[in-house]
Motif scaffolding. Structure first.
Motif, PDB file in Angstrom:
ATOM      1  N   TYR A 222     -31.060 -73.391   4.271  1.00 13.52           N
ATOM      2  CA  TYR A 222     -32.164 -72.834   5.028  1.00 13.52           C
ATOM      3  C   TYR A 222     -33.027 -71.957   4.140  1.00 13.52           C
ATOM      4  N   SER A 223     -34.241 -71.748   4.565  1.00 13.09           N
ATOM      5  CA  SER A 223     -35.158 -70.907   3.804  1.00 13.09           C
ATOM      6  C   SER A 223     -34.777 -69.445   3.970  1.00 13.09           C
ATOM      7  N   SER A 224     -35.353 -68.621   3.119  1.00 14.96           N
ATOM      8  CA  SER A 224     -35.078 -67.186   3.196  1.00 14.96           C
ATOM      9  C   SER A 224     -35.663 -66.569   4.469  1.00 14.96           C
ATOM     10  N   GLU A 225     -36.586 -67.280   5.121  1.00 11.19           N
ATOM     11  CA  GLU A 225     -37.177 -66.775   6.364  1.00 11.19           C
ATOM     12  C   GLU A 225     -36.286 -67.038   7.576  1.00 11.19           C
ATOM     13  N   TRP A 226     -35.309 -67.937   7.426  1.00 11.88           N
ATOM     14  CA  TRP A 226     -34.501 -68.352   8.561  1.00 11.88           C
ATOM     15  C   TRP A 226     -33.759 -67.199   9.248  1.00 11.88           C
ATOM     16  N   PRO A 227     -33.120 -66.276   8.547  1.00 11.86           N
ATOM     17  CA  PRO A 227     -32.412 -65.209   9.256  1.00 11.86           C
ATOM     18  C   PRO A 227     -33.319 -64.439  10.227  1.00 11.86           C
ATOM     19  N   GLU A 228     -34.541 -64.179   9.817  1.00  7.81           N
ATOM     20  CA  GLU A 228     -35.481 -63.479  10.707  1.00  7.81           C
ATOM     21  C   GLU A 228     -35.872 -64.358  11.892  1.00  7.81           C
ATOM     22  N   GLU A 229     -36.117 -65.629  11.613  1.00  8.26           N
ATOM     23  CA  GLU A 229     -36.492 -66.553  12.680  1.00  8.26           C
ATOM     24  C   GLU A 229     -35.347 -66.714  13.681  1.00  8.26           C
ATOM     25  N   ALA A 230     -34.134 -66.814  13.175  1.00  2.00           N
ATOM     26  CA  ALA A 230     -32.966 -66.932  14.056  1.00  2.00           C
ATOM     27  C   ALA A 230     -32.850 -65.692  14.943  1.00  2.00           C
ATOM     28  N   LYS A 231     -33.079 -64.544  14.355  1.00  2.00           N
ATOM     29  CA  LYS A 231     -33.012 -63.287  15.108  1.00  2.00           C
ATOM     30  C   LYS A 231     -34.062 -63.277  16.219  1.00  2.00           C
ATOM     31  N   LYS A 232     -35.281 -63.706  15.897  1.00  7.59           N
ATOM     32  CA  LYS A 232     -36.349 -63.765  16.895  1.00  7.59           C
ATOM     33  C   LYS A 232     -35.977 -64.677  18.059  1.00  7.59           C
ATOM     34  N   ARG A 233     -35.307 -65.781  17.736  1.00  4.86           N
ATOM     35  CA  ARG A 233     -34.924 -66.750  18.761  1.00  4.86           C
ATOM     36  C   ARG A 233     -33.630 -66.376  19.484  1.00  4.86           C
ATOM     37  N   GLY A 234     -33.006 -65.302  19.050  1.00  2.63           N
ATOM     38  CA  GLY A 234     -31.744 -64.897  19.662  1.00  2.63           C
ATOM     39  C   GLY A 234     -30.575 -65.769  19.247  1.00  2.63           C
ATOM     40  N   LEU A 235     -30.698 -66.401  18.080  1.00  4.43           N
ATOM     41  CA  LEU A 235     -29.642 -67.283  17.584  1.00  4.43           C
ATOM     42  C   LEU A 235     -28.764 -66.543  16.581  1.00  4.43           C
ATOM     43  N   PRO A 236     -27.480 -66.853  16.565  1.00  2.00           N
ATOM     44  CA  PRO A 236     -26.628 -66.225  15.547  1.00  2.00           C
ATOM     45  C   PRO A 236     -26.926 -66.823  14.178  1.00  2.00           C
ATOM     46  N   ASN A 237     -26.733 -66.040  13.152  1.00  2.00           N
ATOM     47  CA  ASN A 237     -26.893 -66.531  11.785  1.00  2.00           C
ATOM     48  C   ASN A 237     -25.517 -66.483  11.132  1.00  2.00           C
ATOM     49  N   LEU A 238     -24.749 -67.511  11.346  1.00  2.00           N
ATOM     50  CA  LEU A 238     -23.376 -67.581  10.851  1.00  2.00           C
ATOM     51  C   LEU A 238     -23.396 -68.174   9.450  1.00  2.00           C
ATOM     52  N   ASN A 239     -23.697 -67.332   8.479  1.00  2.00           N
ATOM     53  CA  ASN A 239     -23.972 -67.812   7.130  1.00  2.00           C
ATOM     54  C   ASN A 239     -22.753 -67.844   6.214  1.00  2.00           C
ATOM     55  N   THR A 240     -21.566 -67.606   6.758  1.00  2.00           N
ATOM     56  CA  THR A 240     -20.350 -67.752   5.968  1.00  2.00           C
ATOM     57  C   THR A 240     -19.326 -68.538   6.777  1.00  2.00           C
ATOM     58  N   THR A 241     -18.410 -69.141   6.090  1.00  3.12           N
ATOM     59  CA  THR A 241     -17.365 -69.907   6.778  1.00  3.12           C
ATOM     60  C   THR A 241     -16.530 -69.025   7.702  1.00  3.12           C
ATOM     61  N   PRO A 242     -16.085 -67.843   7.265  1.00  2.00           N
ATOM     62  CA  PRO A 242     -15.310 -67.014   8.190  1.00  2.00           C
ATOM     63  C   PRO A 242     -16.077 -66.653   9.470  1.00  2.00           C
ATOM     64  N   LEU A 243     -17.364 -66.382   9.365  1.00  2.00           N
ATOM     65  CA  LEU A 243     -18.154 -66.081  10.566  1.00  2.00           C
ATOM     66  C   LEU A 243     -18.246 -67.299  11.483  1.00  2.00           C
ATOM     67  N   ALA A 244     -18.485 -68.459  10.902  1.00  2.00           N
ATOM     68  CA  ALA A 244     -18.605 -69.677  11.699  1.00  2.00           C
ATOM     69  C   ALA A 244     -17.280 -70.036  12.362  1.00  2.00           C
ATOM     70  N   LEU A 245     -16.188 -69.891  11.631  1.00  2.00           N
ATOM     71  CA  LEU A 245     -14.878 -70.214  12.200  1.00  2.00           C
ATOM     72  C   LEU A 245     -14.505 -69.262  13.330  1.00  2.00           C
ATOM     73  N   ALA A 246     -14.816 -68.003  13.162  1.00  2.00           N
ATOM     74  CA  ALA A 246     -14.513 -67.036  14.223  1.00  2.00           C
ATOM     75  C   ALA A 246     -15.285 -67.393  15.487  1.00  2.00           C
TER      76      ALA A 246
END
Length: 171
Positions: A1-25
């Motif tokens: 994803y682009s460097s803008e994605w974390p901000e865009e995800a936040k705006k949309r109320g989406l989680p940004n699970l950018n590591t395997t441990p976060l995604a697995l949890a």
């Protein structure tokens, strides 16, 4: 994803699970288990089992990578650094950043070894530790080794260089 994605995800109320441990949890939350069960995909027990397998795979892969990195440094890179540095013993002014870089490799590799020994034994804690502690230390070692690769004469460097890997099929 682009460097803008974390901000865009936040705006949309989406989680940004950018590591395997976060995604697995997140995969193994009660909410996810209920969704999987309601759709007839997995039972709660199957979610737990799948999560355990994914954690185990992640931890095993990262541990193998970290131990392999240490082995490659100790058996190949550090001896090559010593050979390279020896060439400058009579004219140390020509050595440039070699001493600092090569010493840094040894120091950061020793730090990595110490961190590996301290990894937790709980699977989820281990995954987080590997992600947040071991991976950044591996990157610190790698950055110094990359610098060393650029300093060394090609005949001394013990492994194929990136350039050789990328362009070797052209020769």
């Amino acid at each position: 994803y682009s460097s803008e994605w974390p901000e865009e995800a936040k705006k949309r109320g989406l989680p940004n699970l950018n590591t395997t441990p976060l995604a697995l949890a997140t995969f193994n939350t009660d909410k996810s288990k209920k969704l999987f069960e309601s759709m007839g995909i997995f039972t709660a027990e199957e979610c737990d089992a799948r999560a355990d397998v994914m954690y185990e795979n992640y931890c095993t892969t990262l541990c193998v990578e970290a131990v392999t990195l240490v082995d490659m440094i100790e058996t190949g890179i550090l001896p090559a650094c010593a050979r390279d540095l020896k060439k400058y013993s009579t004219l140390p002014a020509l050595a440039g950043d070699r001493l600092a870089t090569y010493t840094g490799i040894k120091t950061e590799t020793d730090k990595l070894k110490g961190l590996i020994e301290k990894k937790p034994h709980d699977l989820r804690e281990e995954a987080t530790y590997l992600c947040e502690t071991i991976k950044p230390q591996m990157l610190a070692v790698r950055n110094l080794v990359d610098k060393a690769e650029g300093l060394m004469e090609s005949g001394i460097y013990p492994y194929p260089t990136y350039e050789e890997l990328i362009y070797s099929h052209h020769s």
